[in-house]
Design a protein around this motif. Structure first.
Motif, PDB file in Angstrom:
ATOM      1  N   ALA A 237       0.823  -1.211   0.000  1.00 45.28           N
ATOM      2  CA  ALA A 237       0.000   0.000   0.000  1.00 45.28           C
ATOM      3  C   ALA A 237       0.856   1.261   0.000  1.00 45.28           C
ATOM      4  N   ARG A 238       2.071   1.173   0.535  1.00 46.55           N
ATOM      5  CA  ARG A 238       2.909   2.371   0.647  1.00 46.55           C
ATOM      6  C   ARG A 238       3.232   2.997  -0.708  1.00 46.55           C
ATOM      7  N   PRO A 239       3.644   2.218  -1.739  1.00 43.29           N
ATOM      8  CA  PRO A 239       3.894   2.874  -3.039  1.00 43.29           C
ATOM      9  C   PRO A 239       2.636   3.458  -3.678  1.00 43.29           C
ATOM     10  N   LEU A 240       1.460   2.863  -3.398  1.00 40.70           N
ATOM     11  CA  LEU A 240       0.220   3.439  -3.941  1.00 40.70           C
ATOM     12  C   LEU A 240      -0.063   4.794  -3.309  1.00 40.70           C
ATOM     13  N   VAL A 241       0.162   4.894  -1.996  1.00 42.64           N
ATOM     14  CA  VAL A 241      -0.054   6.179  -1.332  1.00 42.64           C
ATOM     15  C   VAL A 241       0.974   7.198  -1.820  1.00 42.64           C
ATOM     16  N   LEU A 242       2.214   6.733  -2.028  1.00 40.55           N
ATOM     17  CA  LEU A 242       3.251   7.637  -2.535  1.00 40.55           C
ATOM     18  C   LEU A 242       2.896   8.147  -3.924  1.00 40.55           C
ATOM     19  N   GLN A 243       2.289   7.299  -4.747  1.00 40.96           N
ATOM     20  CA  GLN A 243       1.854   7.737  -6.071  1.00 40.96           C
ATOM     21  C   GLN A 243       0.829   8.863  -5.959  1.00 40.96           C
ATOM     22  N   GLN A 244      -0.095   8.745  -5.003  1.00 42.94           N
ATOM     23  CA  GLN A 244      -1.094   9.787  -4.811  1.00 42.94           C
ATOM     24  C   GLN A 244      -0.458  11.089  -4.341  1.00 42.94           C
ATOM     25  N   VAL A 245       0.590  10.979  -3.513  1.00 35.36           N
ATOM     26  CA  VAL A 245       1.304  12.180  -3.087  1.00 35.36           C
ATOM     27  C   VAL A 245       1.932  12.881  -4.282  1.00 35.36           C
ATOM     28  N   LEU A 246       2.544  12.104  -5.187  1.00 33.89           N
ATOM     29  CA  LEU A 246       3.152  12.698  -6.383  1.00 33.89           C
ATOM     30  C   LEU A 246       2.101  13.327  -7.285  1.00 33.89           C
TER      31      LEU A 246
ATOM     32  N   VAL B 258      -0.677  14.717  -6.272  1.00 33.54           N
ATOM     33  CA  VAL B 258      -1.070  15.980  -5.640  1.00 33.54           C
ATOM     34  C   VAL B 258      -0.016  17.052  -5.919  1.00 33.54           C
ATOM     35  N   VAL B 259       1.269  16.669  -5.843  1.00 30.69           N
ATOM     36  CA  VAL B 259       2.346  17.634  -6.101  1.00 30.69           C
ATOM     37  C   VAL B 259       2.293  18.126  -7.546  1.00 30.69           C
ATOM     38  N   GLU B 260       1.963  17.226  -8.479  1.00 39.97           N
ATOM     39  CA  GLU B 260       1.896  17.606  -9.891  1.00 39.97           C
ATOM     40  C   GLU B 260       0.614  18.360 -10.236  1.00 39.97           C
ATOM     41  N   GLY B 261      -0.351  18.356  -9.326  1.00 34.94           N
ATOM     42  CA  GLY B 261      -1.622  19.013  -9.607  1.00 34.94           C
ATOM     43  C   GLY B 261      -2.597  18.142 -10.363  1.00 34.94           C
ATOM     44  N   SER B 262      -2.321  16.839 -10.458  1.00 35.75           N
ATOM     45  CA  SER B 262      -3.219  15.920 -11.159  1.00 35.75           C
ATOM     46  C   SER B 262      -4.297  15.407 -10.201  1.00 35.75           C
ATOM     47  N   PRO B 263      -5.389  14.854 -10.744  1.00 35.03           N
ATOM     48  CA  PRO B 263      -6.440  14.300  -9.870  1.00 35.03           C
ATOM     49  C   PRO B 263      -5.904  13.163  -8.999  1.00 35.03           C
TER      50      PRO B 263
ATOM     51  N   TRP C 222      -6.640  10.873  -4.967  1.00 35.02           N
ATOM     52  CA  TRP C 222      -7.691  10.377  -4.076  1.00 35.02           C
ATOM     53  C   TRP C 222      -8.308  11.494  -3.246  1.00 35.02           C
ATOM     54  N   VAL C 223      -7.504  12.482  -2.870  1.00 29.20           N
ATOM     55  CA  VAL C 223      -7.969  13.573  -2.018  1.00 29.20           C
ATOM     56  C   VAL C 223      -7.641  14.898  -2.692  1.00 29.20           C
ATOM     57  N   GLU C 224      -8.296  15.933  -2.224  1.00 27.94           N
ATOM     58  CA  GLU C 224      -8.017  17.269  -2.723  1.00 27.94           C
ATOM     59  C   GLU C 224      -6.685  17.765  -2.149  1.00 27.94           C
ATOM     60  N   PRO C 225      -6.046  18.725  -2.808  1.00 36.23           N
ATOM     61  CA  PRO C 225      -4.750  19.218  -2.307  1.00 36.23           C
ATOM     62  C   PRO C 225      -4.796  19.705  -0.872  1.00 36.23           C
ATOM     63  N   GLU C 226      -5.916  20.296  -0.445  1.00 32.98           N
ATOM     64  CA  GLU C 226      -5.972  20.802   0.931  1.00 32.98           C
ATOM     65  C   GLU C 226      -6.068  19.656   1.947  1.00 32.98           C
ATOM     66  N   ASN C 227      -6.401  18.468   1.478  1.00 34.91           N
ATOM     67  CA  ASN C 227      -6.469  17.304   2.378  1.00 34.91           C
ATOM     68  C   ASN C 227      -5.297  16.347   2.173  1.00 34.91           C
ATOM     69  N   ALA C 228      -4.216  16.854   1.596  1.00 38.35           N
ATOM     70  CA  ALA C 228      -3.059  15.996   1.317  1.00 38.35           C
ATOM     71  C   ALA C 228      -2.401  15.492   2.601  1.00 38.35           C
ATOM     72  N   TRP C 229      -2.681  16.144   3.743  1.00 37.48           N
ATOM     73  CA  TRP C 229      -2.118  15.665   5.002  1.00 37.48           C
ATOM     74  C   TRP C 229      -2.608  14.254   5.328  1.00 37.48           C
ATOM     75  N   MET C 230      -3.767  13.880   4.789  1.00 34.96           N
ATOM     76  CA  MET C 230      -4.268  12.527   5.013  1.00 34.96           C
ATOM     77  C   MET C 230      -3.360  11.500   4.350  1.00 34.96           C
ATOM     78  N   LEU C 231      -2.798  11.840   3.195  1.00 37.35           N
ATOM     79  CA  LEU C 231      -1.864  10.938   2.522  1.00 37.35           C
ATOM     80  C   LEU C 231      -0.579  10.789   3.333  1.00 37.35           C
ATOM     81  N   ALA C 232      -0.134  11.887   3.958  1.00 41.22           N
ATOM     82  CA  ALA C 232       1.070  11.810   4.790  1.00 41.22           C
ATOM     83  C   ALA C 232       0.841  10.892   5.990  1.00 41.22           C
ATOM     84  N   ILE C 233      -0.328  10.995   6.600  1.00 40.60           N
ATOM     85  CA  ILE C 233      -0.661  10.097   7.719  1.00 40.60           C
ATOM     86  C   ILE C 233      -0.755   8.651   7.232  1.00 40.60           C
TER      87      ILE C 233
END
Length: 274
Positions: free
Chosen positions: A86-95, A97-102, A104-115
């Protein structure tokens, strides 16, 4: 986290450890507790083979002895593998968000991906640590039971049978070969988790990288014959090492026996003078 070993390490760094400084062995992990259970399982297996007219299988009583801990370890292993995948999938979502692409979560909720990343890493670490703790306890229980069985049989051997086996062979059987069974218990869950982990990892790599992810599969298939050859060579080296261990132990026991004889003769020679 192995915090319990800290005081022992501190004490050992200041002075020599004595037997009274060590912890007492858990009665559940002693040979006196595990061998009677193993003996009962062996008797049940002998009765089953006699009634069904089949060959005796040592793996059945061995697995039944540690079945509960192995199943608990299997659950932890699934948790560990799930967190590692699951860790690389979450890391993909972080990337994303950084790129501005769609994502799992909105950019303002990116802290959920960090958790989520932190929880995956923590679950992977703690799951693997507790998994190794359980399989090691199970493996030592099995080793103690087998050594107890071998000890009883060795003490019941007649003189003719003892002359057929050197002390080195008997010692090696009770240590090295029993350790092989212990290592088998540690690796038991890998028989079913490795294929599942390989298939899921391959699917994730292909879904993330596309057809280029098949390069890893091709390299694995090409390296399989080489790996098999190395494993065969390693098995031969381990077999030769066990034979050398038999000879070395036999020489040491013969030397110790000679030393005892010399000391007894010297004592017998000195006593009249005293």
């Amino acid at each position: 986290l192995f915090i319990w070993v800290g005081p022992m390490l501190k004490l050992g760094s200041r002075e020599h450890l004595e037997h009274s400084d060590l912890w007492s062995l858990d009665p559940k992990e002693s040979t006196g507790t595990n061998y009677p259970q193993f003996k009962q399982l062996l008797a049940e297996e002998h009765a089953r083979c006699k009634s069904a007219d089949c060959e005796f299988a040592l793996w059945r009583p061995a697995l039944n002895l540690v079945k509960k801990q192995v199943l608990q370890a299997a659950v932890l292993r699934v948790t560990n593998v799930g967190c590692s995948l699951a860790r690389p999938l979450v890391l993909q979502q972080v990337l994303l968000v950084v790129e501005g692409s769609p994502a799992w979560v909105e950019p303002e909720n990116a802290w959920m991906l960090a958790i989520g990343m932190m929880m995956c890493s923590f679950g992977e670490f703690m799951g693997y640590g507790h998994y190794m703790h359980l399989v090691n306890k199970a493996s030592w229980r099995l080793r103690e039971a087998i050594i107890g069985m071998l000890y009883i049989h060795v003490t019941n051997l007649n003189l003719g049978a003892k002359n057929s086996y050197s002390g080195g062979k008997i010692t090696n059987l009770m240590s090295s070969d029993a350790d092989r069974v212990r290592f088998m218990t540690i690796q038991l869950n890998l028989l079913w988790i490795v294929p599942i982990q390989f298939v899921v990892s391959l699917y994730l790599v292909i879904s993330l990288l596309g057809p280029s992810g098949l390069v890893g599969l091709v390299m694995t298939l090409l390296l399989t014959p080489i790996t098999r050859r190395f494993i065969g060579k390693l098995h031969k080296l381990q077999t030769d090492a066990r034979k050398q261990t038999d000879e070395r132990v036999r020489y040491v026991l013969e030397c110790m026996t000679g030393i005892r004889i010399l000391k007894v003769r010297r004592l017998l020679h000195v006593r009249p003078a005293l």
